[in-house]
Write an enzyme that holds these catalytic residues in place. Structure first.
Site, PDB file in Angstrom:
ATOM      1  N   SER A 189       0.820  -1.209   0.000  1.00 19.80           N
ATOM      2  CA  SER A 189       0.000   0.000   0.000  1.00 19.80           C
ATOM      3  C   SER A 189       0.851   1.254   0.000  1.00 19.80           C
ATOM      4  O   SER A 189       0.496   2.258  -0.624  1.00 19.80           O
ATOM      5  CB  SER A 189      -0.951   0.003   1.200  1.00 19.80           C
ATOM      6  OG  SER A 189      -1.967  -0.964   1.035  1.00 19.80           O
ATOM      7  N   GLY A 221     -11.524  -5.113   3.509  1.00 22.29           N
ATOM      8  CA  GLY A 221     -10.246  -5.807   3.528  1.00 22.29           C
ATOM      9  C   GLY A 221      -9.089  -4.836   3.481  1.00 22.29           C
ATOM     10  O   GLY A 221      -8.047  -5.125   2.880  1.00 22.29           O
ATOM     11  N   ASP A 244     -16.311 -10.441   8.641  1.00 23.03           N
ATOM     12  CA  ASP A 244     -15.958 -11.391   7.580  1.00 23.03           C
ATOM     13  C   ASP A 244     -16.678 -10.964   6.311  1.00 23.03           C
ATOM     14  O   ASP A 244     -17.907 -10.980   6.256  1.00 23.03           O
ATOM     15  CB  ASP A 244     -16.397 -12.798   8.009  1.00 23.03           C
ATOM     16  CG  ASP A 244     -16.101 -13.866   6.972  1.00 23.03           C
ATOM     17  OD1 ASP A 244     -15.697 -13.513   5.839  1.00 23.03           O
ATOM     18  OD2 ASP A 244     -16.309 -15.052   7.263  1.00 23.03           O
ATOM     19  N   PHE A 245     -15.919 -10.576   5.285  1.00 24.38           N
ATOM     20  CA  PHE A 245     -16.573 -10.040   4.091  1.00 24.38           C
ATOM     21  C   PHE A 245     -17.339 -11.092   3.293  1.00 24.38           C
ATOM     22  O   PHE A 245     -18.098 -10.751   2.391  1.00 24.38           O
ATOM     23  CB  PHE A 245     -15.618  -9.248   3.192  1.00 24.38           C
ATOM     24  CG  PHE A 245     -14.318  -9.905   2.809  1.00 24.38           C
ATOM     25  CD1 PHE A 245     -14.225 -11.247   2.479  1.00 24.38           C
ATOM     26  CD2 PHE A 245     -13.153  -9.140   2.750  1.00 24.38           C
ATOM     27  CE1 PHE A 245     -13.032 -11.829   2.096  1.00 24.38           C
ATOM     28  CE2 PHE A 245     -11.938  -9.708   2.377  1.00 24.38           C
ATOM     29  CZ  PHE A 245     -11.880 -11.050   2.041  1.00 24.38           C
ATOM     30  N   LYS A 290      -8.841  -3.238  -2.573  1.00 25.82           N
ATOM     31  CA  LYS A 290      -7.532  -3.226  -3.219  1.00 25.82           C
ATOM     32  C   LYS A 290      -6.816  -4.543  -2.951  1.00 25.82           C
ATOM     33  O   LYS A 290      -6.631  -4.952  -1.802  1.00 25.82           O
ATOM     34  CB  LYS A 290      -6.656  -2.066  -2.723  1.00 25.82           C
ATOM     35  CG  LYS A 290      -5.320  -1.984  -3.483  1.00 25.82           C
ATOM     36  CD  LYS A 290      -4.476  -0.828  -3.033  1.00 25.82           C
ATOM     37  CE  LYS A 290      -3.702  -1.126  -1.783  1.00 25.82           C
ATOM     38  NZ  LYS A 290      -2.635  -2.163  -1.987  1.00 25.82           N
ATOM     39  N   HIS A 341      -8.146 -10.658  -6.351  1.00 24.08           N
ATOM     40  CA  HIS A 341      -7.205 -11.587  -6.996  1.00 24.08           C
ATOM     41  C   HIS A 341      -6.782 -12.727  -6.071  1.00 24.08           C
ATOM     42  O   HIS A 341      -6.141 -13.669  -6.521  1.00 24.08           O
ATOM     43  CB  HIS A 341      -6.003 -10.846  -7.559  1.00 24.08           C
ATOM     44  CG  HIS A 341      -5.011 -10.361  -6.543  1.00 24.08           C
ATOM     45  ND1 HIS A 341      -3.745  -9.946  -6.895  1.00 24.08           N
ATOM     46  CD2 HIS A 341      -5.093 -10.188  -5.189  1.00 24.08           C
ATOM     47  CE1 HIS A 341      -3.083  -9.567  -5.812  1.00 24.08           C
ATOM     48  NE2 HIS A 341      -3.888  -9.702  -4.770  1.00 24.08           N
TER      49      HIS A 341
END
Length: 236
Positions: free
Chosen positions: A55, A78, A128-129, A143, A147
């Protein structure tokens, strides 16, 4: 982080993964990547520091290359220790933020947000997403999250965000969009690395299909002054 012995073991399982379809980290350690981190706390702490280092290298590009004006409440899903969100809040003093991540990760964010001078404008929420994310954001930022996952779990995260979104909110995925064909791209080496843990990088057509499967419509892709893009989507 990349030089840790377990990382070398996972790379050594790449051929096995290609030949069998088994995720290399599962072959090397017997666990998925986040199961491994949950049972190896020192490596999880190192992972957090490594993601913050990413970051540090990328936040300036995001802040310089994408216009966050018009957003009142930005939810960083996240978001780790909050380096990117802190950078955005620092540039946009009218903006308020929500940093959302797992409980042990969010707990480590206080000092960094204080250092940015934005702690009073940033709410910390643990969760928890895959289950739910905070409601009421004007924009939801992801971000280097999507992936990490194959299509179905990635779509599950996006559906969770879609349920929390207002009709006029937007989704912002910060990730490299792979060029088609054999054009060179740093993301193609990263794609091999993500294969080790069961994730993948994607091209524009891949993102369009993934977003549509989760109830979104691709609006535009913004090239940043770095090998990164902002993939902007809206509720379909």
């Amino acid at each position: 982080f990349y030089g840790a012995p377990w990382h070398a073991d996972v790379w050594n399982s790449l051929l096995h993964g290609v030949q069998t379809g088994e995720t290399p980290i599962v072959h090397a350690t017997g666990q998925s990547v986040f199961e491994y981190f949950m049972s190896h706390h020192e490596q999880f702490a190192l992972f957090d520091r490594a993601m913050t280092s990413f970051s540090v290298a990328e936040a300036d590009a995001v802040v310089a290359g994408y216009d966050f004006s018009g957003i009142s409440r930005l939810v960083d899903v996240g978001g780790g220790h909050g380096y990117l969100l802190g950078s955005v809040l620092q540039k946009y003093p009218a903006l308020r933020g929500v940093l959302f991540d797992l409980p042990p990760v969010v707990d480590g964010a206080h000092a960094l947000l204080d250092r940015f001078g934005v702690a009073d404008r940033c709410e910390l929420v643990a969760g928890d997403f895959f289950q739910s994310v905070p409601v009421g954001g004007d924009a939801y930022l992801l971000k280097n999250i999507i992936h990490d996952f194959a299509d179905e779990p990635a779509a599950a995260i996006l559906r969770s965000i879609r349920r929390a979104m207002r009709p006029n909110a937007r989704l912002l995925i910060v990730q490299e969009v792979l060029p088609a064909g054999n054009a060179p791209s740093p993301g193609k080496l990263l794609d091999m690395h993500m294969l080790l843990i069961g994730g993948r990088e994607r091209n524009q057509a891949d993102y369009r299909a993934l977003l549509e499967s989760a109830g979104f419509q691709l609006a535009r892709i913004v090239q940043l002054p770095a090998p990164l893009h902002v993939i902007e989507a809206v509720p379909a």
